[in-house]
Design an enzyme around this catalytic site. Sequence first.
Site, mmCIF file in Angstrom:
data_model
loop_
_atom_site.group_PDB
_atom_site.id
_atom_site.type_symbol
_atom_site.label_atom_id
_atom_site.label_comp_id
_atom_site.label_asym_id
_atom_site.label_seq_id
_atom_site.Cartn_x
_atom_site.Cartn_y
_atom_site.Cartn_z
ATOM 1 N N LYS A 13 0.675 -1.299 -0.262
ATOM 2 C CA LYS A 13 0.147 -0.062 -0.084
ATOM 3 C C LYS A 13 0.708 1.015 0.074
ATOM 4 C CE LYS A 13 0.786 1.054 4.600
ATOM 5 N NZ LYS A 13 1.596 1.860 4.963
ATOM 6 N N PRO A 102 10.283 -4.041 0.089
ATOM 7 C CA PRO A 102 11.207 -3.983 1.147
ATOM 8 C C PRO A 102 10.781 -3.789 2.529
ATOM 9 C CG PRO A 102 11.635 -2.236 -0.499
ATOM 10 C CD PRO A 102 10.494 -3.131 -0.961
ATOM 11 N N GLY A 106 7.191 1.373 4.790
ATOM 12 C CA GLY A 106 6.262 2.081 4.768
ATOM 13 C C GLY A 106 5.244 1.747 3.747
ATOM 14 N N ALA A 108 3.860 -1.489 3.844
ATOM 15 C CA ALA A 108 2.904 -2.579 4.581
ATOM 16 C C ALA A 108 3.369 -3.957 4.063
ATOM 17 C CB ALA A 108 1.461 -2.157 4.717
ATOM 18 N N GLY A 109 4.446 -4.417 3.543
ATOM 19 C CA GLY A 109 4.733 -5.498 2.946
ATOM 20 C C GLY A 109 4.428 -6.860 3.919
ATOM 21 N N GLY A 110 4.767 -6.858 4.957
ATOM 22 C CA GLY A 110 4.471 -7.809 6.075
ATOM 23 C C GLY A 110 2.927 -7.793 6.529
ATOM 24 N N SER A 111 2.110 -6.684 6.608
ATOM 25 C CA SER A 111 0.816 -6.708 6.901
ATOM 26 C C SER A 111 0.161 -7.170 5.766
ATOM 27 C CB SER A 111 0.380 -5.214 7.181
ATOM 28 O OG SER A 111 0.983 -4.812 8.358
ATOM 29 N N ASP A 144 -2.131 -2.350 10.260
ATOM 30 C CA ASP A 144 -2.556 -2.173 8.636
ATOM 31 C C ASP A 144 -3.076 -3.453 7.929
ATOM 32 O OD1 ASP A 144 -1.312 0.247 8.543
ATOM 33 O OD2 ASP A 144 0.714 -0.132 8.138
HETATM 34 O O1 C5P Z 1 0.247 -2.053 14.680
HETATM 35 P P1 C5P Z 1 1.616 -2.431 14.147
HETATM 36 O O2 C5P Z 1 2.308 -3.431 14.627
HETATM 37 O O3 C5P Z 1 1.738 -1.847 12.615
HETATM 38 O O4 C5P Z 1 2.359 -0.982 14.978
HETATM 39 C C1 C5P Z 1 3.686 -0.651 14.932
HETATM 40 C C2 C5P Z 1 4.283 0.178 16.043
HETATM 41 O O5 C5P Z 1 3.858 1.372 15.468
HETATM 42 C C3 C5P Z 1 3.251 -0.028 17.336
HETATM 43 O O6 C5P Z 1 3.851 -0.687 18.319
HETATM 44 C C4 C5P Z 1 3.247 1.674 17.805
HETATM 45 O O7 C5P Z 1 4.467 1.807 18.276
HETATM 46 C C5 C5P Z 1 3.227 2.375 16.353
HETATM 47 N N1 C5P Z 1 1.871 2.533 16.137
HETATM 48 C C6 C5P Z 1 1.267 3.637 16.575
HETATM 49 N N2 C5P Z 1 -0.212 4.138 16.393
HETATM 50 C C7 C5P Z 1 -0.828 3.322 15.371
HETATM 51 C C8 C5P Z 1 -0.080 2.234 14.585
HETATM 52 C C9 C5P Z 1 1.144 2.031 14.834
HETATM 53 O O8 C5P Z 1 1.841 4.352 17.570
HETATM 54 N N3 C5P Z 1 -1.873 3.846 14.969
#
Ligand code: C5P
Length: 291
Positions: A13, A102, A106, A108-111, A144
Amino acid sequence: MPATAKTFRSPSKLNLFLEVLGRRDDGFHELETVMVRTDFCDELAFTEAENGGCKLAVAGAPELARNVPVDESNLILRAVREFQRAANVSTEWKIDLLKAIPMEAGLAGGSGNAATTLIVLNELCGNPLSRVQLHQIAAGLGSDINFFVEDCVAGVCTGRGEQVQAIEIAGPFHFVVARPSTGNSTPAVFNKLNHSDQKRDAAKIIEALQAGSVPLLQDALFNRLTAAACELNSPMKSLLQQLATVCGRPAAMSGSGSTCYVCCHDEADANVMLHRVQTLKPDFAAILRTL
Ligand code: C5P
């Protein structure tokens, strides 16, 4: 007869708009973000495992593949476990990931990998879980993943990012993206953020996407995390400025970076811009299209 592998594309994305509305008690941040799904994909192949036990193998360019964990910390294997638990199935799979997207980019490949795993396993098992149940699992795994589970080209995502409102867009839109060699850690970027009282909303981006207007779109690109990410990643800061200069148009950052991009008018324009961006010698550059 040996089981045959079934192969699926696992998309990425881009964030065209991202506002941070506040910090929550659980440490996450309340967001409003507009994301588009792109044709830049990893590939995931699933084969029923004969001897039991889920195994993940990663292939692709060595600089991409070598950093991908293959243990239970990988979102793919966590998605498998959560799916098995919720659907009450014991089937195990051998999963082959061909990595193109990569990490810490940013994109979101893993997501996307986790969402693809949930959707595919559900299909392969005869759809034991509803879309709502897949969304519940996705929200437990990350912020994500729901966007990809929603199966839309574009969406306005709120809450932690996990509440997705699909929007119709007049695409396809084309982007040229570039990433420096250093990635960004999402928690580090959020921690560095200076909260502003002045909040923007996504109305102009949504209008531009629905009108199919690239000029409107590039004027409305916004990402509240950009300044914090630039402080942490000076090569990315330079790349962002140089992108805007060589392409003669606004450049923006996706998610928490470190991928930056410009909007293009069509495929021909994207080819011209890619050529210019490659003169900057970024670690990675490509044309991405909305799916
Ligand atoms: O949910 P995800 O694993 O993608 O988030 C990774 C990190 O990014 C979270 O542990 C948090 O530190 C930060 N994050 C956040 N607010 C969000 C999404 C992510 O602070 N809405």
